[in-house]
Write a protein that holds these residues in place. Structure first.
Motif, PDB file in Angstrom:
ATOM      1  N   ILE C 243       0.835  -1.205   0.000  1.00  0.00           N
ATOM      2  CA  ILE C 243       0.000   0.000   0.000  1.00  0.00           C
ATOM      3  C   ILE C 243       0.865   1.247   0.000  1.00  0.00           C
ATOM      4  CG2 ILE C 243      -1.625   1.343   1.381  1.00  0.00           C
ATOM      5  CD1 ILE C 243      -2.723  -1.422   2.381  1.00  0.00           C
ATOM      6  N   LEU C 244       1.902   1.231   0.842  1.00  0.00           N
ATOM      7  CA  LEU C 244       2.765   2.408   0.963  1.00  0.00           C
ATOM      8  C   LEU C 244       3.474   2.688  -0.361  1.00  0.00           C
ATOM      9  CD1 LEU C 244       4.291   1.912   4.533  1.00  0.00           C
ATOM     10  CD2 LEU C 244       2.591   3.611   3.809  1.00  0.00           C
ATOM     11  N   ASP C 245       3.890   1.632  -1.013  1.00  0.00           N
ATOM     12  CA  ASP C 245       4.503   1.768  -2.342  1.00  0.00           C
ATOM     13  C   ASP C 245       3.617   2.521  -3.293  1.00  0.00           C
ATOM     14  OD1 ASP C 245       6.791   0.449  -2.009  1.00  0.00           O
ATOM     15  OD2 ASP C 245       6.409  -1.082  -3.566  1.00  0.00           O
ATOM     16  N   ASP C 246       2.350   2.156  -3.268  1.00  0.00           N
ATOM     17  CA  ASP C 246       1.412   2.687  -4.243  1.00  0.00           C
ATOM     18  C   ASP C 246       0.962   4.095  -3.873  1.00  0.00           C
ATOM     19  OD1 ASP C 246      -0.358   1.001  -6.467  1.00  0.00           O
ATOM     20  OD2 ASP C 246      -1.252   2.883  -5.791  1.00  0.00           O
ATOM     21  N   LEU C 247       0.795   4.318  -2.567  1.00  0.00           N
ATOM     22  CA  LEU C 247       0.197   5.572  -2.111  1.00  0.00           C
ATOM     23  C   LEU C 247       1.238   6.667  -1.956  1.00  0.00           C
ATOM     24  CD1 LEU C 247      -2.593   6.591  -1.385  1.00  0.00           C
ATOM     25  CD2 LEU C 247      -2.301   5.737   0.932  1.00  0.00           C
ATOM     26  N   LYS C 248       2.493   6.272  -2.010  1.00  0.00           N
ATOM     27  CA  LYS C 248       3.597   7.239  -1.900  1.00  0.00           C
ATOM     28  C   LYS C 248       3.402   8.174  -0.713  1.00  0.00           C
ATOM     29  CE  LYS C 248       5.247   6.406  -6.352  1.00  0.00           C
ATOM     30  NZ  LYS C 248       5.097   4.965  -5.973  1.00  0.00           N
TER      31      LYS C 248
END
Ligand SMILES: Nc1ncnc2c1ncn2[C@@H]1O[C@H](COP(=O)(O)OP(=O)(O)O)[C@@H](O)[C@H]1O
Ligand SMILES: Nc1ncnc2c1ncn2[C@@H]1O[C@H](COP(=O)(O)OP(=O)(O)O)[C@@H](O)[C@H]1O
Ligand SMILES: [Mg+2]
Ligand SMILES: [Mg+2]
Ligand SMILES: [Mg+2]
Ligand SMILES: [Mg+2]
Lengths: 208, 331, 331, 208
Positions: C243-248
């Protein structure tokens, strides 16, 4: 002398060992007629009790029993925690200040402990609880004949096995009514370990 | 055993940490204990409410912390009553001088541990009262031995005693309100599947592919009978009949209904149960004041449900409806 | 198949009846439909919010009916999008003249059925806007085909668009708020066990005694990989990392966290997951504004969870915090 | 005349029968790469469609197809409901007012239906959907050679089976990516039933 601080410590350590070994067995008994945690509860509590008394060297049986009592009360939980905790608390009060005790003092301590158990749990013999082992074991200790470890153990064993025929009236197994018949009471089984280990220890030499 | 856990021996510890991480502004942990308390405890001028018991019944009891419900929840090991020292810490932390009410579910272990804690607190001069919830009508003749078990009806005790305490009532008044709930609340449950205590690693009992247990307790204690699985309506009828028998509800009586999931049952199924329960009550001209459907007093991942009816008078209605800011029981 | 049901073909009907029986003062059913609406719909001067989809995700969506969230929930068959005529009835029932926003989860069936309903409503002169929620980051390259799936993040869309509508905002403003949530919300799930659609009678997929599926969808759609079951902390790490990867998200960013249970997972385990998710976020200096732990978007009795992060700005924070009277999302 | 109201009704009834028979098979296909409801959805919808047209007697192919369309739209749900509903709606528009139609009119209707499917679902041939059966079946109908029911059915069958090799790009199966390869698309399988039943019916006498 039948019991001194060294033997009492040995008693607790060896009892802990047996409970760890039989943790699954005690839990299985409790799964049959209770909630399946008796072995887990006692294994947790007696391990801590063994650790606690290892950390100290005692000159006083009362102090040793008090540390065991406090640890059991604080670590076991469930029904057996307050019960075993109360029993050791009564032993500690009876044996306070003594480094070693004779048979009479030992019997007196256990009589007090049994009273404590009854006061705390309000169970009577025949209710299919640990009381069914404590009552005859304590009666044997307080009896007239010579104190024989093997006999003490066999009284406890027989009564423990006798709980199989009983219908539970106290504790979680009471909810099963007649369905509790045919199973050994888990607390009776752990109490048998307590007395049979005590019997072993009092039968041994000073530093076996 | 398939569980979202790290270590079977640390589930309670890690759950507590996860709860505090979730609600840092609403609850706090008493350092070195398994006690969770309202952030603002002790609340001045208010009787403190302490409940708790074995873990594995979430959101019971820590989910009921908050304004209008509990002040402290003591978390035992899974399905194992917490120890007296923990309960004692809880009592001390929530007493503002007005006294503390202990809400205990009727299990030998809970009663003994809470009693010992009460003795410790009283020795320190804290006023303590105790109520024992015994709403489960499943096992009748246990009344003559250990009495009925305490299950989902406990949540109504928390709610109503909590509302009473929030109004500044005395310890005696809060205790009386709790007792009134206990006299008027009855529950009964059933299970389709067992659950696994993490440290045990295997189910506490077995149920065949087509079996269910009627009257099951929230720790997997057996109930009245193991039978072939039946349609939801028949199950709802059995549970409700048994409760109605015991509670002696008549026409025009007013109740609150709780359809409680045991942890592994979809909400959809609970609503299907509620449909029938509501129909039965309507058929008897019993007024449903309010209905609560969800997971309130669970048994880990057990599939099954319980039905609870609380007979309401004016006072109980008002206290049930009162505001609550509890995590799992917002009103 | 062990379920508290009467008839596999009537579960949705009976669930709806059970819900109406539970909340007669809060919701009503449009006669002859599977649509539930707020009791007071249409609310004058307010944009109407309609969501829905296949059933089996309870409390989604009917549990979010209420002041501050949805006006109508359209209940399809289990895991099957509702039909256009039903959605159309919902639109008509909640339009007060200010227009209606459809909140659709990104599944081909949902999109087509809701689109057809929108066409029907527009032909009748009703202003309709649509947003499509696609928060599931599990299956990446589906972005080039059907796009990401919509899962638990949908609940935040309901909450925030609902709060916006409750303030009297225009259809365009409510749509913009919903879109802002969609841009800033990401989720990912995993499953330990499958679930059984009542009418199918057997699980939709198989998972071995030691297997789990990472990236599982809420209808049992497969995810990234089937692997050996891992400790909760590793699972939490995998989901959160993705999620963190995608949500930056960067330092000082503020988020809302949802740890969602899929229906068969004890709350205890969800808190154990939250413990780790909170730890990861803290480690990255990301501020947690609020945390929601529970069953919000389920998959019948599936065991497993999803993690959702919503990146908040001032407006979203305020709308998330706004009052809500929804059955399953009281604020 | 290749199709009239009587044959069209026979088509729908027989198609419904096959769908009921193959409900489990279609659901199994959907369990492999979708959410396992395709057979359930269609069985529900086509049963209702068959009931709906039984309740009426038609003089107009368009009216018959419209009733089928509205029933499917209102009863199936999911992805296949709007798709099959749209297809029958387009047929009803193309065949409006006709009691019987020739091959050209039939082909025109199915071309419109295919356009409708593409518009509604935005899938292209090769995306592993029902389009993979519709496109070649409709092309065959609109083709030059004589219209042979068996050939129509075998084109549909071959293409249905061909979806096995494809990676899904649309619908729920698209989430599987490469994992969707190796399974027949459920919507392609139900569309094969639709065309093979049509082929049977148009090959039969007036009142077989
Ligand atoms: N009222 C009581 N008096 C004496 N012993 C009791 C009583 N209630 C329970 N016990 C004993 O405790 C044992 C169960 O202990 P345990 O499983 O650790 O606690 P719990 O029942 O709370 O899970 C029983 O087998 C029984 O011997
Ligand atoms: N965009 C699309 N275009 C054409 N056909 C599609 C599309 N999406 C799905 N389908 C077809 O629908 C079928 C699935 O139908 P069904 O299982 O009833 O609906 P759902 O996927 O909503 O559960 C797929 O097998 C595929 O053939
Ligand atoms: Mg036990
Ligand atoms: Mg226990
Ligand atoms: Mg579907
Ligand atoms: Mg499907």
């Amino acid at each position: 002398m039948v019991l001194d601080v060294e033997k009492a410590a040995r008693w607790i350590h060896r009892l802990n060992g047996k409970i760890q070994e039989q943790k699954q067995y005690l839990t299985d008994l409790d799964q049959a007629i209770g909630d399946g945690d008796h072995g887990i509860n006692l294994a947790r509590g007696f391990q801590e009790a063994a650790n606690a008394i290892s950390a100290n060297s005692y000159q006083d049986l009362g102090a040793l029993c008090k540390d065991v009592a406090m640890t059991l009360i604080g670590k076991v939980g469930g029904a057996s925690g307050p019960l075993y905790g109360t029993a050791f608390m009564k032993l500690s009060m009876a044996w306070k200040g003594q480094k070693e005790i004779d048979r009479e003092a030992m019997a007196k301590g256990f009589k007090d402990a049994l009273e404590g158990l009854k006061m705390r749990g309000k169970a009577q013999p025949g209710d299919k609880t640990m009381i069914d082992v404590w009552e005859p074991a304590v009666a044997y200790m307080a009896g007239e004949g010579p104190l024989n470890g093997e006999e003490l153990a066999s009284v406890a064993k027989e009564k423990m096995e006798g709980t199989k025929e009983l219908e539970a009236k106290k504790g979680r197994a009471a909810y099963l009514g007649k369905r509790s018949i045919g199973h050994i009471d888990p607390g009776a089984a752990s109490s048998y370990l307590l007395f049979s280990t005590l019997a072993e220890v009092i039968g041994e030499g000073e530093s076996a | 055993m398939k569980k979202l856990i790290n270590n079977p021996d640390r589930v309670v510890e890690e759950m507590i940490e996860g709860m505090v991480a979730a609600y840092p502004n609403r609850i706090r942990r008493l350092p070195g204990t398994t006690v969770l308390v309202r952030k603002d405890a002790p609340v001045q001028g208010k009787v403190g409410l302490v409940s708790g018991g074995g873990s594995g019944h979430e959101p019971s009891h820590a989910g009921y912390l908050g304004k209008g419900m509990l002040d402290a929840a003591v978390c035992g090991e899974v399905f194992t009553s917490p120890t007296p020292d923990q309960v004692y810490e809880a009592i001390k932390a929530v007493d503002s001088g007005k006294g503390v009410l202990l809400i205990i579910k009727n299990y030998t272990g809970d009663i003994m541990n809470f009693e010992m804690a009460a003795e410790m607190a009283e020795a320190e001069g804290i006023k303590v009262a105790k109520v024992v919830v015994n709403d489960d009508v499943a096992v009748e003749n246990s009344t003559y031995t250990t009495g009925r078990r305490g299950i989902a009806g406990t949540v109504f005790v928390h709610k109503i005693a909590g509302a009473m305490a929030e109004r500044g009532a005395s310890l005696e008044e809060v205790e009386a309100a709790a007792k009134k709930v206990i006299e008027n609340v009855r529950s009964m449950g059933m299970a389709l599947t067992p659950c696994i205590v993490p440290a045990a690693g295997k189910p506490g009992f077995e149920l065949g592919e087509k079996e269910m247990e009627i009257g099951m307790g929230i720790h997997g204690e057996p109930g009245i009978e193991k039978t072939e699985i039946r349609p939801a309506d028949e199950i709802a009828q059995t549970l409700t009949d048994k409760i109605l028998d015991d509670l002696k509800l008549g026409e025009k009586d007013k109740v609150a209904v709780m359809i409680n999931g045991l942890g592994g049952t979809p909400l959809m199924e609970l609503y299907i149960i509620n449909r029938k329960v509501a129909e039965i009550l309507k058929g008897k001209n019993i007024e449903i004041h309010d209905t609560f459907v969800g997971n309130y007093m669970t048994s880990l991942e057990m599939a099954g449900c319980s039905v609870t009816l609380l007979k309401l008078d004016e006072q109980l209605t008002e206290l049930l409806d009162a505001e609550s800011d509890a995590i799992a029981f917002k009103r």
